[in-house]
Design a protein around this motif. Structure first.
Motif, short mmCIF file in Angstrom:
data_model
loop_
_atom_site.label_atom_id
_atom_site.label_comp_id
_atom_site.label_asym_id
_atom_site.label_seq_id
_atom_site.Cartn_x
_atom_site.Cartn_y
_atom_site.Cartn_z
N GLU A 1 0.85 -1.19 0.00
CA GLU A 1 0.00 0.00 0.00
C GLU A 1 0.88 1.24 0.00
O GLU A 1 1.97 1.23 0.55
N CYS A 2 0.37 2.31 -0.58
CA CYS A 2 1.03 3.60 -0.55
C CYS A 2 -0.06 4.66 -0.40
O CYS A 2 -1.01 4.69 -1.19
N HIS A 3 0.04 5.46 0.62
CA HIS A 3 -0.94 6.51 0.91
C HIS A 3 -0.26 7.86 0.80
O HIS A 3 0.75 8.10 1.45
N PHE A 4 -0.80 8.77 -0.03
CA PHE A 4 -0.25 10.10 -0.23
C PHE A 4 -1.22 11.14 0.31
O PHE A 4 -2.43 10.96 0.22
N GLY A 5 -0.70 12.23 0.82
CA GLY A 5 -1.56 13.31 1.26
C GLY A 5 -0.76 14.57 1.58
O GLY A 5 0.45 14.52 1.82
N TRP A 6 -1.46 15.71 1.53
CA TRP A 6 -0.86 16.98 1.93
C TRP A 6 -0.83 17.03 3.45
O TRP A 6 -1.79 16.63 4.12
N VAL A 7 0.29 17.51 4.01
CA VAL A 7 0.47 17.62 5.46
C VAL A 7 1.06 18.99 5.78
O VAL A 7 1.41 19.76 4.87
N ARG B 1 12.33 7.74 -10.03
CA ARG B 1 11.64 8.38 -11.15
C ARG B 1 10.16 8.00 -11.11
O ARG B 1 9.82 6.82 -10.99
N PHE B 2 9.31 9.00 -11.20
CA PHE B 2 7.87 8.79 -11.29
C PHE B 2 7.48 9.05 -12.74
O PHE B 2 7.61 10.18 -13.22
N THR B 3 7.05 8.00 -13.44
CA THR B 3 6.76 8.10 -14.87
C THR B 3 5.34 7.58 -15.13
O THR B 3 4.70 7.03 -14.25
N GLU B 4 4.91 7.76 -16.37
CA GLU B 4 3.61 7.23 -16.81
C GLU B 4 2.49 7.63 -15.84
O GLU B 4 1.59 6.86 -15.54
N ALA C 1 -4.18 10.32 -13.77
CA ALA C 1 -4.99 10.70 -12.61
C ALA C 1 -5.15 9.53 -11.63
O ALA C 1 -5.41 9.74 -10.45
N ASP C 2 -4.97 8.29 -12.10
CA ASP C 2 -5.23 7.12 -11.27
C ASP C 2 -4.06 6.17 -11.09
O ASP C 2 -4.20 5.12 -10.47
N SER C 3 -2.88 6.49 -11.65
CA SER C 3 -1.77 5.53 -11.54
C SER C 3 -0.44 6.21 -11.86
O SER C 3 -0.40 7.30 -12.41
N ARG D 1 -1.72 2.28 -8.28
CA ARG D 1 -3.01 2.64 -8.86
C ARG D 1 -3.94 3.07 -7.74
O ARG D 1 -3.88 2.51 -6.63
N ARG D 2 -4.75 4.05 -8.05
CA ARG D 2 -5.70 4.56 -7.07
C ARG D 2 -6.78 3.51 -6.82
O ARG D 2 -7.33 2.96 -7.76
N GLN D 3 -7.04 3.26 -5.55
CA GLN D 3 -8.09 2.31 -5.21
C GLN D 3 -9.42 3.05 -5.18
O GLN D 3 -9.51 4.16 -4.68
N ASN D 4 -10.43 2.42 -5.73
CA ASN D 4 -11.78 2.97 -5.71
C ASN D 4 -12.25 2.99 -4.26
O ASN D 4 -12.31 1.95 -3.62
N PRO D 5 -12.61 4.18 -3.71
CA PRO D 5 -13.01 4.24 -2.31
C PRO D 5 -14.22 3.38 -1.98
O PRO D 5 -14.34 2.88 -0.87
#
Length: 138
Positions: free
Chosen positions: A18-24, A99-102, A105-107, A131-135
């Motif tokens: 899992e990877c969780h991103f957010g503004w802090v 490197r963050f490539t490809e 909006a969802d991956s 990939r973004r998980q559907n909530p």
């Protein structure tokens, strides 16, 4: 997130995590938390990255830490075309490049590379396919 670990002997290990991103920090930084369960054992990793933008360098100061394995890295990140590239070094003295490539909006595809002081060649060590998980699916 699906992860592929490229070992020095040419073999690979694969696992999910899992990877969780957010503004802090009041929107002044981006933090991610990466969780890799014990598959394959003993590859457990719980790490976090803090990215803070610095307009003076037109880039991001990046600190990654895995307190479970006492591992860390410091990097500077910048946009390069459509990609984000982070350069620095890790706790073992190796130069690192993430490197963050490809990116959509969802991956995204996150490629972790390192090189020793004796080599000019980057070696891929990790690839993360996020990939973004559907909530609603949670």
């Amino acid at each position: 997130m699906d992860t592929v670990h490229h070992l020095d002997d040419g073999t690979i290990q694969k696992w999910n995590g899992e990877c969780h991103f957010g503004w802090v920090l009041g929107g002044r930084a981006i933090q991610d938390v990466r969780i890799r369960p014990k598959r394959p054992a003993p590859s457990t990793m719980y790490g976090t990255t803090l990215r803070i933008f610095d307009p003076g360098i037109d880039g991001w100061h990046i600190i990654w830490n895995d307190p479970l394995n006492q591992d860390h890295s410091r990097q500077i990140g910048r946009a390069e075309g459509k990609d984000i590239v982070q350069l620095g070094s890790d706790s073992h003295g190796l130069k690192t490049r993430w490197r963050f490539t490809e990116t959509t909006a969802d991956s995204f595809h996150w490629i972790g590379e390192e090189r020793s002081s004796e080599s000019d060649l980057w070696q891929i060590t990790y690839e993360h396919f996020a990939r973004r998980q559907n909530p609603e699916a949670s």
